[in-house]
Design a protein around this motif. Structure first.
Motif, PDB file in Angstrom:
ATOM      1  N   GLY A   3      -6.245 -15.018  25.509  1.00  0.00           N
ATOM      2  CA  GLY A   3      -5.605 -15.207  24.470  1.00  0.00           C
ATOM      3  C   GLY A   3      -4.718 -13.953  23.987  1.00  0.00           C
ATOM      4  N   ALA A   4      -3.608 -14.965  23.004  1.00  0.00           N
ATOM      5  CA  ALA A   4      -2.450 -13.816  21.644  1.00  0.00           C
ATOM      6  C   ALA A   4      -3.394 -12.407  21.220  1.00  0.00           C
ATOM      7  CB  ALA A   4      -2.381 -14.437  20.885  1.00  0.00           C
ATOM      8  N   ARG A   5      -2.445 -11.723  21.213  1.00  0.00           N
ATOM      9  CA  ARG A   5      -2.490 -10.151  20.462  1.00  0.00           C
ATOM     10  C   ARG A   5      -2.252 -10.708  18.890  1.00  0.00           C
ATOM     11  NH1 ARG A   5       0.631  -5.779  23.170  1.00  0.00           N
ATOM     12  NH2 ARG A   5      -0.509  -4.360  22.030  1.00  0.00           N
ATOM     13  N   ILE A   6      -3.491  -9.877  18.410  1.00  0.00           N
ATOM     14  CA  ILE A   6      -3.433  -9.993  16.716  1.00  0.00           C
ATOM     15  C   ILE A   6      -3.606  -8.465  16.350  1.00  0.00           C
ATOM     16  CG2 ILE A   6      -4.871 -10.564  14.564  1.00  0.00           C
ATOM     17  CD1 ILE A   6      -6.689 -12.618  16.624  1.00  0.00           C
ATOM     18  N   VAL A   7      -1.902  -8.166  15.411  1.00  0.00           N
ATOM     19  CA  VAL A   7      -1.415  -7.196  14.835  1.00  0.00           C
ATOM     20  C   VAL A   7      -1.259  -7.815  13.360  1.00  0.00           C
ATOM     21  CG1 VAL A   7       0.539  -6.157  15.300  1.00  0.00           C
ATOM     22  CG2 VAL A   7      -0.069  -6.912  17.527  1.00  0.00           C
ATOM     23  N   GLN A   8      -1.674  -6.353  13.115  1.00  0.00           N
ATOM     24  CA  GLN A   8      -1.065  -6.170  10.753  1.00  0.00           C
ATOM     25  C   GLN A   8      -0.162  -5.103  11.367  1.00  0.00           C
ATOM     26  OE1 GLN A   8      -2.527  -6.801   8.087  1.00  0.00           O
ATOM     27  NE2 GLN A   8      -0.456  -6.521   7.994  1.00  0.00           N
ATOM     28  N   ALA A   9       1.120  -5.373  10.391  1.00  0.00           N
ATOM     29  CA  ALA A   9       2.470  -4.585  10.650  1.00  0.00           C
ATOM     30  C   ALA A   9       2.983  -5.157   9.702  1.00  0.00           C
ATOM     31  CB  ALA A   9       3.486  -5.360  11.733  1.00  0.00           C
ATOM     32  N   VAL A  10       2.579  -3.123   8.012  1.00  0.00           N
ATOM     33  CA  VAL A  10       3.487  -3.023   7.631  1.00  0.00           C
ATOM     34  C   VAL A  10       3.988  -2.482   7.203  1.00  0.00           C
ATOM     35  CG1 VAL A  10       2.384  -2.181   4.778  1.00  0.00           C
ATOM     36  CG2 VAL A  10       0.772  -3.246   7.001  1.00  0.00           C
ATOM     37  N   CYS A  11       5.167  -3.124   5.511  1.00  0.00           N
ATOM     38  CA  CYS A  11       6.104  -2.300   5.391  1.00  0.00           C
ATOM     39  C   CYS A  11       6.346  -2.100   4.023  1.00  0.00           C
ATOM     40  CB  CYS A  11       7.461  -2.751   5.874  1.00  0.00           C
ATOM     41  SG  CYS A  11       8.905  -2.238   5.700  1.00  0.00           S
ATOM     42  N   ARG A  71      -7.907  -1.245  15.832  1.00  0.00           N
ATOM     43  CA  ARG A  71      -7.493   0.340  15.572  1.00  0.00           C
ATOM     44  C   ARG A  71      -6.195   0.285  14.868  1.00  0.00           C
ATOM     45  NH1 ARG A  71      -4.758   1.119  20.862  1.00  0.00           N
ATOM     46  NH2 ARG A  71      -4.515  -0.202  22.329  1.00  0.00           N
ATOM     47  N   LYS A  72      -5.258   0.895  14.686  1.00  0.00           N
ATOM     48  CA  LYS A  72      -4.337   2.020  14.710  1.00  0.00           C
ATOM     49  C   LYS A  72      -3.565   2.453  15.719  1.00  0.00           C
ATOM     50  CE  LYS A  72      -2.984   5.425  12.768  1.00  0.00           C
ATOM     51  NZ  LYS A  72      -2.447   5.982  13.620  1.00  0.00           N
ATOM     52  N   LEU A  73      -1.847   0.996  16.090  1.00  0.00           N
ATOM     53  CA  LEU A  73      -1.465   1.781  16.698  1.00  0.00           C
ATOM     54  C   LEU A  73      -0.569   2.383  16.804  1.00  0.00           C
ATOM     55  CD1 LEU A  73      -0.179  -1.191  18.610  1.00  0.00           C
ATOM     56  CD2 LEU A  73      -2.017  -0.552  19.145  1.00  0.00           C
ATOM     57  N   ALA A  74      -0.159   3.289  15.384  1.00  0.00           N
ATOM     58  CA  ALA A  74       0.951   3.446  14.765  1.00  0.00           C
ATOM     59  C   ALA A  74       1.035   4.263  13.457  1.00  0.00           C
ATOM     60  CB  ALA A  74       2.486   3.214  15.272  1.00  0.00           C
ATOM     61  N   GLY A  75       1.923   4.969  12.903  1.00  0.00           N
ATOM     62  CA  GLY A  75       2.013   5.115  11.921  1.00  0.00           C
ATOM     63  C   GLY A  75       0.657   5.985  11.279  1.00  0.00           C
ATOM     64  N   VAL A 115       0.972  -0.719  -0.009  1.00  0.00           N
ATOM     65  CA  VAL A 115       0.085   0.459   0.142  1.00  0.00           C
ATOM     66  C   VAL A 115       0.843   1.250  -0.111  1.00  0.00           C
ATOM     67  CG1 VAL A 115      -2.123  -1.261   1.080  1.00  0.00           C
ATOM     68  CG2 VAL A 115      -0.300  -0.130   2.195  1.00  0.00           C
ATOM     69  N   HIS A 116       2.003   1.339  -0.395  1.00  0.00           N
ATOM     70  CA  HIS A 116       3.417   2.730  -0.372  1.00  0.00           C
ATOM     71  C   HIS A 116       2.849   3.084   0.853  1.00  0.00           C
ATOM     72  CE1 HIS A 116       4.323   1.286  -4.069  1.00  0.00           C
ATOM     73  NE2 HIS A 116       3.469   0.780  -4.322  1.00  0.00           N
ATOM     74  N   HIS A 117       2.358   2.630   1.993  1.00  0.00           N
ATOM     75  CA  HIS A 117       2.841   2.909   3.271  1.00  0.00           C
ATOM     76  C   HIS A 117       3.069   2.095   4.539  1.00  0.00           C
ATOM     77  CE1 HIS A 117      -1.429   3.361   3.424  1.00  0.00           C
ATOM     78  NE2 HIS A 117      -1.696   3.344   4.714  1.00  0.00           N
ATOM     79  N   SER A 118       3.592   2.261   5.744  1.00  0.00           N
ATOM     80  CA  SER A 118       3.323   1.764   7.038  1.00  0.00           C
ATOM     81  C   SER A 118       2.914   1.986   8.088  1.00  0.00           C
ATOM     82  CB  SER A 118       5.578   1.387   7.269  1.00  0.00           C
ATOM     83  OG  SER A 118       5.752   1.240   6.147  1.00  0.00           O
ATOM     84  N   TYR A 119       2.375   0.946   8.635  1.00  0.00           N
ATOM     85  CA  TYR A 119       1.416   0.975   9.960  1.00  0.00           C
ATOM     86  C   TYR A 119       1.799   0.355  10.583  1.00  0.00           C
ATOM     87  CZ  TYR A 119      -2.222  -1.669   7.237  1.00  0.00           C
ATOM     88  OH  TYR A 119      -3.042  -1.343   6.758  1.00  0.00           O
ATOM     89  N   VAL A 120       0.741   0.278  12.210  1.00  0.00           N
ATOM     90  CA  VAL A 120       0.630  -0.597  12.909  1.00  0.00           C
ATOM     91  C   VAL A 120      -0.779  -1.080  13.245  1.00  0.00           C
ATOM     92  CG1 VAL A 120       1.579  -2.411  14.647  1.00  0.00           C
ATOM     93  CG2 VAL A 120       2.619  -0.281  13.806  1.00  0.00           C
ATOM     94  N   SER A 121      -1.074  -1.928  13.264  1.00  0.00           N
ATOM     95  CA  SER A 121      -2.733  -1.909  13.663  1.00  0.00           C
ATOM     96  C   SER A 121      -2.953  -3.158  14.387  1.00  0.00           C
ATOM     97  CB  SER A 121      -3.742  -2.098  12.548  1.00  0.00           C
ATOM     98  OG  SER A 121      -3.996  -0.903  11.803  1.00  0.00           O
ATOM     99  N   GLU A 122      -3.770  -3.715  16.014  1.00  0.00           N
ATOM    100  CA  GLU A 122      -4.295  -4.154  16.263  1.00  0.00           C
ATOM    101  C   GLU A 122      -5.913  -4.515  16.692  1.00  0.00           C
ATOM    102  OE1 GLU A 122      -3.229  -6.061  21.000  1.00  0.00           O
ATOM    103  OE2 GLU A 122      -3.017  -4.092  20.766  1.00  0.00           O
ATOM    104  N   VAL A 123      -6.026  -5.798  16.654  1.00  0.00           N
ATOM    105  CA  VAL A 123      -7.335  -6.409  16.633  1.00  0.00           C
ATOM    106  C   VAL A 123      -7.646  -6.316  18.108  1.00  0.00           C
ATOM    107  CG1 VAL A 123      -8.899  -8.445  16.636  1.00  0.00           C
ATOM    108  CG2 VAL A 123      -7.492  -8.221  14.771  1.00  0.00           C
ATOM    109  N   ARG A 124      -8.738  -6.032  18.151  1.00  0.00           N
ATOM    110  CA  ARG A 124      -9.100  -5.726  19.544  1.00  0.00           C
ATOM    111  C   ARG A 124     -11.001  -6.418  19.734  1.00  0.00           C
ATOM    112  NH1 ARG A 124     -11.082   0.806  19.997  1.00  0.00           N
ATOM    113  NH2 ARG A 124     -10.751   0.568  22.734  1.00  0.00           N
ATOM    114  N   ARG A 125     -10.741  -6.878  20.572  1.00  0.00           N
ATOM    115  CA  ARG A 125     -12.077  -8.099  20.671  1.00  0.00           C
ATOM    116  C   ARG A 125     -12.382  -8.036  22.392  1.00  0.00           C
ATOM    117  NH1 ARG A 125      -9.346 -13.125  20.965  1.00  0.00           N
ATOM    118  NH2 ARG A 125      -6.706 -12.487  21.269  1.00  0.00           N
ATOM    119  N   ARG A 126     -14.515  -8.047  22.255  1.00  0.00           N
ATOM    120  CA  ARG A 126     -14.385  -7.962  23.686  1.00  0.00           C
ATOM    121  C   ARG A 126     -14.662  -9.618  23.812  1.00  0.00           C
ATOM    122  NH1 ARG A 126     -17.752  -3.983  21.011  1.00  0.00           N
ATOM    123  NH2 ARG A 126     -17.818  -2.169  22.061  1.00  0.00           N
TER     124      ARG A 126
END
Length: 578
Positions: free
Chosen positions: A476-484, A528-532, A455-466
């Protein structure tokens, strides 16, 4: 930088604790010898469309060692090049503006084996164009972050090397070519005739890979740092396999069939076979012919590879490009999110049934981290995700025939074709990720982390779940998306502002409303976005640690010398273990 008998390479590909696979392209049929640790290892070349390749398997190495090696072609050393050949190559490269004379002498290439118990350190990124590294190239395409990584590894004795570099798509651009590539195209055909400045056949792909992998600094890095790869659309063409309508449009051209066959067959030999362990390669129907060949003549795989590529283009279930490997106590699963698509609107899916079944088998707990490499981000900014999901529904007829045509036009024009635009696959993979994270597929890992580019930009997102399950007193484990993205192909500045505005502001409320109006199924979680976001040319590194997964993004910068970039940290994000 090499003799005429060594066209490309060596590339360090699959490496484990005691073995390594080293890939080369030679100028003629030959026996290729790798000498390492006072032993020699050989392989005969095979040919594809008149080009000659070998993959040499080196075995019996010490775990956690760095072993210098040499490469010979027909008993003549070609790597490192002999002094007279290196001097001649220096002169040629200086004349071409490659800038070899502008950076320090590069150290010997080595085989760096994995050390048992060592926490994983993995570098990754995507989208790298092949242009010069002078001021002109840096102005048009920015500083090459991969070259900056190479020079740091080569010159800083205290730097910790990655165990592996993972290239997540667009290693080469077959549709957006450089001036050097266009000169080569024009030397062999009328560039005004379709496909014009885009690639046409295997010969042009071979030249494109040569342009991408022969810059001296990056060539040294690829000869030393183990690499894993997967394609994305530009390795073949922008929006590759976006929809059935897109495919029908391409199939109607006179040049597409030759292009896609060349793209897939060249990918097999330049990228795919090196991704696999010797055991996995031994199961490959084409590679078995290389292993079993006993004749005096060189094996020619042209017909077999072209036939395979043609079959894959029409039936994605006939071959799997995805692969997985366990490195210490981390599992890395690299997913084909391009060729495995089912385009039939009634069965539309990002992953065909066999691919999905295979992924289901790989998505297991029992590891410290589960890493999922997919060129397309699984989690886009939420608003953009919802817009893509809405667009898929409208293009599928949710609002009637008139809007269906508009939806298809939007899909192809605005590149609305990430995971969110394949809801059947998005929902199923999301369920798998939750099951792993909640410990329903074996002991829960610390993270389930998607690594992506495109996507020609970088960011970090994390799943939020109730209501996430608590396992032995731990959530449980954290579910993360890390783009570079990109390594070297930045968006124009105006497009950066527009992308940020659309993806992170306007698309939010619009996307949610649109997806509800088209009755898109609700996602299994929110995120939600964590950074970027960051828009620079960058390379990312993840490190496993006792505290969690440390993610670092670094951009390439230059001071006075455009040929001597360095890396500068943009952001560090620690995904703490729960």
């Amino acid at each position: 930088m090499s003799s005429p008998s060594l066209v490309l390479g060596p590339l360090m590909r699959y490496v484990d604790e005691t073995s390594a696979s080293i890939w080369v392209e030679t100028g003629h049929s030959a026996t290729v010898t790798v000498r390492a640790a006072d032993r020699s290892f050989e392989a005969r070349t095979f040919s594809v469309h008149g080009h000659h390749f070998a993959l040499v398997e080196v075995q019996g190495l010490e775990p956690g060692s760095k072993t210098p090696y040499t490469v010979e072609v027909n008993s003549r050393q070609v790597w490192p090049p002999q002094a007279d050949e290196a001097d001649r190559a220096d002169g040629e490269e200086a004349a071409e503006g490659s800038g070899r004379s502008h950076h320090p002498e590069l150290p010997p290439s080595v085989i760096a084996t994995l050390r048992p118990g060592k926490p994983l350190r993995l570098t990754y990124g995507s989208c790298r164009t092949s242009v010069t590294h002078d001021e002109k190239g840096n102005r048009s395409h920015g500083v090459d972050a991969l070259r900056a990584l190479s020079l740091r590894m080569a010159t800083d004795p205290d730097v910790r090397w990655p165990d592996l570099v993972l290239f997540l798509g667009d290693q080469v651009y077959a549709d957006e070519t450089s001036e050097a590539m266009q000169d080569f195209i024009a030397s062999r055909r009328d560039i005004e005739e379709p496909p014009g400045k885009e690639l046409k056949d295997f010969e042009e792909y071979a030249h494109l890979y040569e342009l991408a992998w022969t810059d001296p600094a990056n060539r040294w890095l690829l000869s030393t740092l183990p690499s894993a790869m997967i394609f994305d659309d530009h390795d073949v063409r922008d929006d590759w396999n976006t929809s059935l309508a897109w495919k029908h449009k391409m199939d109607a051209t006179r040049w597409w069939h030759e292009r896609v066959v060349a793209g897939l067959s060249s990918y097999w030999v330049y990228q795919h076979i090196g991704n696999l362990s010797p055991e996995e390669r031994g199961k490959d129907e084409i590679w078995r012919q290389v292993l079993d060949h006993e004749g005096a003549d060189e094996l020619d795989l042209t017909a077999e590879l072209d036939a395979l590529a043609a079959r894959v283009d029409t039936d994605p279930e006939c071959y799997r490009w995805s692969y997985a490997r366990d490195i210490a106590d981390v599992r890395l699963v690299v997913i084909d999110s391009r060729c495995a698509r089912v385009l039939d609107p009634e069965r539309r899916a990002l992953l065909d049934p066999l691919e999905l079944q295979w992924l289901d088998e790989q998505m297991r707990g029992g590891f410290r981290h589960l890493l999922l490499g997919t060129s397309l981000p699984y989690l886009l900014p939420p608003g953009l995700h919802h817009l893509e999901a809405w667009n898929e529904a409208v293009a599928g007829g949710a609002w009637g025939p008139r809007f269906q045509r508009i939806g298809e036009w939007m899909r192809q024009t605005v590149d609305l074709e990430h995971w969110g635009a394949w809801q059947r696959s998005f929902q199923r993979v999301g369920e798998m990720a939750l099951e792993v994270a909640d410990g329903r597929r074996g002991p829960a890992p610390r993270t389930v982390t998607f690594l992506s580019g495109d996507v020609h930009h970088s960011y970090v997102s994390e799943v939020r779940r109730r209501g996430a399950r608590t396992i032995r007193g731990r959530q449980g484990a954290r579910i993360v998306q890390a783009v570079c993205s990109p390594i070297r192909n930045p968006l124009p500045r105006a497009m950066r502002y527009l992308t940020a505005l659309l993806a992170y502001a306007i698309a939010g409320p619009m996307g949610r409303l649109a997806s509800r109006s088209a009755q898109v199924p609700k996602a299994p979680f929110t995120w939600r976005k964590l950074a970027g976001p960051w828009f620079d040319n960058m390379i990312a590194t993840l490190e496993d640690s006792d505290e969690g997964l440390l993610l670092r993004w670094e951009k390439g910068v230059v001071d006075d010398d455009p040929f001597a970039p360095r890396l500068e940290t943009v952001e560090e994000v620690l995904i703490r273990s729960r």
